[in-house]
Scaffold this motif. Structure first.
Motif, PDB file in Angstrom:
ATOM      1  N   ASN A 148       0.831  -1.198   0.000  1.00 46.46           N
ATOM      2  CA  ASN A 148       0.000   0.000   0.000  1.00 46.46           C
ATOM      3  C   ASN A 148       0.863   1.244   0.000  1.00 46.46           C
ATOM      4  N   ARG A 149       0.479   2.203  -0.847  1.00 46.89           N
ATOM      5  CA  ARG A 149       1.225   3.458  -0.845  1.00 46.89           C
ATOM      6  C   ARG A 149       0.697   4.350   0.275  1.00 46.89           C
ATOM      7  N   VAL A 150       1.574   5.187   0.802  1.00 42.66           N
ATOM      8  CA  VAL A 150       1.196   6.110   1.858  1.00 42.66           C
ATOM      9  C   VAL A 150       0.375   7.239   1.225  1.00 42.66           C
ATOM     10  N   LYS A 151      -0.761   7.547   1.840  1.00 39.91           N
ATOM     11  CA  LYS A 151      -1.640   8.601   1.347  1.00 39.91           C
ATOM     12  C   LYS A 151      -1.612   9.764   2.327  1.00 39.91           C
ATOM     13  N   LEU A 152      -1.754  10.955   1.794  1.00 38.33           N
ATOM     14  CA  LEU A 152      -1.730  12.160   2.606  1.00 38.33           C
ATOM     15  C   LEU A 152      -3.099  12.397   3.236  1.00 38.33           C
ATOM     16  N   PHE A 153      -3.103  12.808   4.503  1.00 39.08           N
ATOM     17  CA  PHE A 153      -4.338  13.107   5.222  1.00 39.08           C
ATOM     18  C   PHE A 153      -4.117  14.369   6.044  1.00 39.08           C
ATOM     19  N   TYR A 177      -1.705   6.352   6.383  1.00 32.62           N
ATOM     20  CA  TYR A 177      -1.807   7.766   6.032  1.00 32.62           C
ATOM     21  C   TYR A 177      -0.624   8.525   6.604  1.00 32.62           C
ATOM     22  N   ASN A 178      -0.156   9.498   5.840  1.00 31.19           N
ATOM     23  CA  ASN A 178       0.834  10.460   6.303  1.00 31.19           C
ATOM     24  C   ASN A 178       0.015  11.651   6.815  1.00 31.19           C
ATOM     25  N   VAL A 179      -0.092  11.791   8.120  1.00 34.45           N
ATOM     26  CA  VAL A 179      -0.977  12.777   8.741  1.00 34.45           C
ATOM     27  C   VAL A 179      -0.254  14.117   8.897  1.00 34.45           C
ATOM     28  N   LYS A 180      -0.920  15.163   8.434  1.00 34.06           N
ATOM     29  CA  LYS A 180      -0.397  16.528   8.558  1.00 34.06           C
ATOM     30  C   LYS A 180      -1.448  17.364   9.275  1.00 34.06           C
ATOM     31  N   ILE A 181      -1.079  17.938  10.402  1.00 33.35           N
ATOM     32  CA  ILE A 181      -2.000  18.784  11.158  1.00 33.35           C
ATOM     33  C   ILE A 181      -1.836  20.232  10.699  1.00 33.35           C
ATOM     34  N   LEU A 187      -6.392  24.056   0.713  1.00 32.94           N
ATOM     35  CA  LEU A 187      -6.475  22.838  -0.101  1.00 32.94           C
ATOM     36  C   LEU A 187      -6.232  23.115  -1.585  1.00 32.94           C
ATOM     37  N   ASP A 188      -6.558  24.328  -2.036  1.00 32.61           N
ATOM     38  CA  ASP A 188      -6.360  24.701  -3.441  1.00 32.61           C
ATOM     39  C   ASP A 188      -4.962  25.237  -3.718  1.00 32.61           C
ATOM     40  N   ASN A 189      -4.189  25.507  -2.668  1.00 35.45           N
ATOM     41  CA  ASN A 189      -2.861  26.102  -2.811  1.00 35.45           C
ATOM     42  C   ASN A 189      -1.890  25.079  -3.402  1.00 35.45           C
ATOM     43  N   GLU A 190      -1.294  25.423  -4.507  1.00 39.10           N
ATOM     44  CA  GLU A 190      -0.355  24.514  -5.188  1.00 39.10           C
ATOM     45  C   GLU A 190       0.917  24.283  -4.384  1.00 39.10           C
ATOM     46  N   ALA A 214      -4.541  16.560  -1.208  1.00 36.17           N
ATOM     47  CA  ALA A 214      -5.047  15.462  -0.383  1.00 36.17           C
ATOM     48  C   ALA A 214      -6.547  15.381  -0.578  1.00 36.17           C
ATOM     49  N   GLU A 215      -7.022  14.228  -0.965  1.00 36.52           N
ATOM     50  CA  GLU A 215      -8.464  14.042  -1.094  1.00 36.52           C
ATOM     51  C   GLU A 215      -9.076  13.731   0.263  1.00 36.52           C
ATOM     52  N   ASN A 216      -8.247  13.287   1.179  1.00 38.54           N
ATOM     53  CA  ASN A 216      -8.731  12.876   2.497  1.00 38.54           C
ATOM     54  C   ASN A 216      -8.311  13.886   3.547  1.00 38.54           C
ATOM     55  N   PHE A 217      -9.305  14.378   4.265  1.00 39.95           N
ATOM     56  CA  PHE A 217      -9.038  15.328   5.337  1.00 39.95           C
ATOM     57  C   PHE A 217     -10.239  15.379   6.253  1.00 39.95           C
ATOM     58  N   LEU A 218      -9.995  15.867   7.462  1.00 41.12           N
ATOM     59  CA  LEU A 218     -11.056  16.142   8.429  1.00 41.12           C
ATOM     60  C   LEU A 218     -10.851  17.541   8.978  1.00 41.12           C
ATOM     61  N   ILE A 219     -11.959  18.191   9.251  1.00 40.73           N
ATOM     62  CA  ILE A 219     -11.947  19.509   9.867  1.00 40.73           C
ATOM     63  C   ILE A 219     -12.569  19.337  11.250  1.00 40.73           C
ATOM     64  N   ILE A 220     -11.797  19.606  12.293  1.00 37.82           N
ATOM     65  CA  ILE A 220     -12.293  19.454  13.663  1.00 37.82           C
ATOM     66  C   ILE A 220     -12.478  20.853  14.236  1.00 37.82           C
ATOM     67  N   ASP A 221     -13.741  21.219  14.487  1.00 39.06           N
ATOM     68  CA  ASP A 221     -14.050  22.592  14.887  1.00 39.06           C
ATOM     69  C   ASP A 221     -15.383  22.622  15.634  1.00 39.06           C
ATOM     70  N   ASP A 222     -15.527  23.598  16.518  1.00 42.64           N
ATOM     71  CA  ASP A 222     -16.804  23.744  17.232  1.00 42.64           C
ATOM     72  C   ASP A 222     -17.710  24.784  16.574  1.00 42.64           C
ATOM     73  N   GLU A 223     -17.164  25.608  15.714  1.00 47.25           N
ATOM     74  CA  GLU A 223     -17.955  26.617  15.000  1.00 47.25           C
ATOM     75  C   GLU A 223     -17.889  26.285  13.508  1.00 47.25           C
TER      76      GLU A 223
END
Length: 174
Positions: free
Chosen positions: A2-7, A63-67, A114-117, A122-131
């Motif tokens: 499996n190849r490592v995917k960006l998240f 996944y290669n996780v980037k915060i 996400l649009d910045n070249e 990354a097609e996979n991401f999560l947004i963790i937010d209360d607002e």
């Protein structure tokens, strides 16, 4: 193999790693009255631990996780260093920060990231937010973990994030 995917994890702080219930508990325990400065607000170790568990689960899934810091804490270097220090205690670090738009629209700020070249796509991401009002205008629900300001990124939200990850993986197979 499996190849490592960006998240990407887009991380807010107040209402995610900080929360009202933990602040109140700390205030009572230390008999603090009145208002504390932002730098003194404690991060909830349970919330930090849950973020670490999500990070570890993603890594187990190759996944290669980037915060990416999307919180207002990104606007001040000292605040960013505080966040990085707390994350480091749990084996994590900030990869990047979203830009700050004058509108303060967090959804647009994340979209621009996400649009910045400059950054790997990354097609996979999560947004963790209360607002999330402005975030919902830009992203489907499957990308959003909506935390409660009183409880933060608690075990229920961790489970929700893991369930969303399973959905992403299921969709990747088809």
């Amino acid at each position: 193999m499996n190849r490592v995917k960006l998240f990407y994890i887009f991380l807010d702080i107040d209402g995610v790693l900080n929360n009202m219930n933990y602040w109140n508990e700390c205030f009572k325990r230390h008999h603090i009255k009145g208002i504390m400065s932002m730098h003194c607000f404690p991060f909830d170790p349970k919330c930090l631990n849950n973020l670490m568990k999500l990070n570890q689960e993603l890594k187990k899934q190759n996944y290669n996780v980037k915060i990416v810091l999307s919180s207002t804490w990104r606007l001040n270097q000292i605040d960013t260093e505080i966040v990085n220090s707390r994350l480091a205690e749990y084996g994590m670090r900030i990869f990047a920060k979203t830009i700050s738009l004058s509108s303060g629209n967090r959804g647009l700020e994340i979209k621009k990231f996400l649009d910045n070249e400059k950054y790997e796509k990354a097609e996979n991401f999560l947004i963790i937010d209360d607002e999330i009002k402005d975030i919902q205008e830009q992203f489907e629900e499957k990308y959003i973990i909506h935390t409660d300001f009183n409880t933060g990124f608690d075990s229920k939200k961790l489970q929700q994030a893991i369930n969303k990850l399973k959905e992403v993986q299921k969709n990747e197979m088809y």
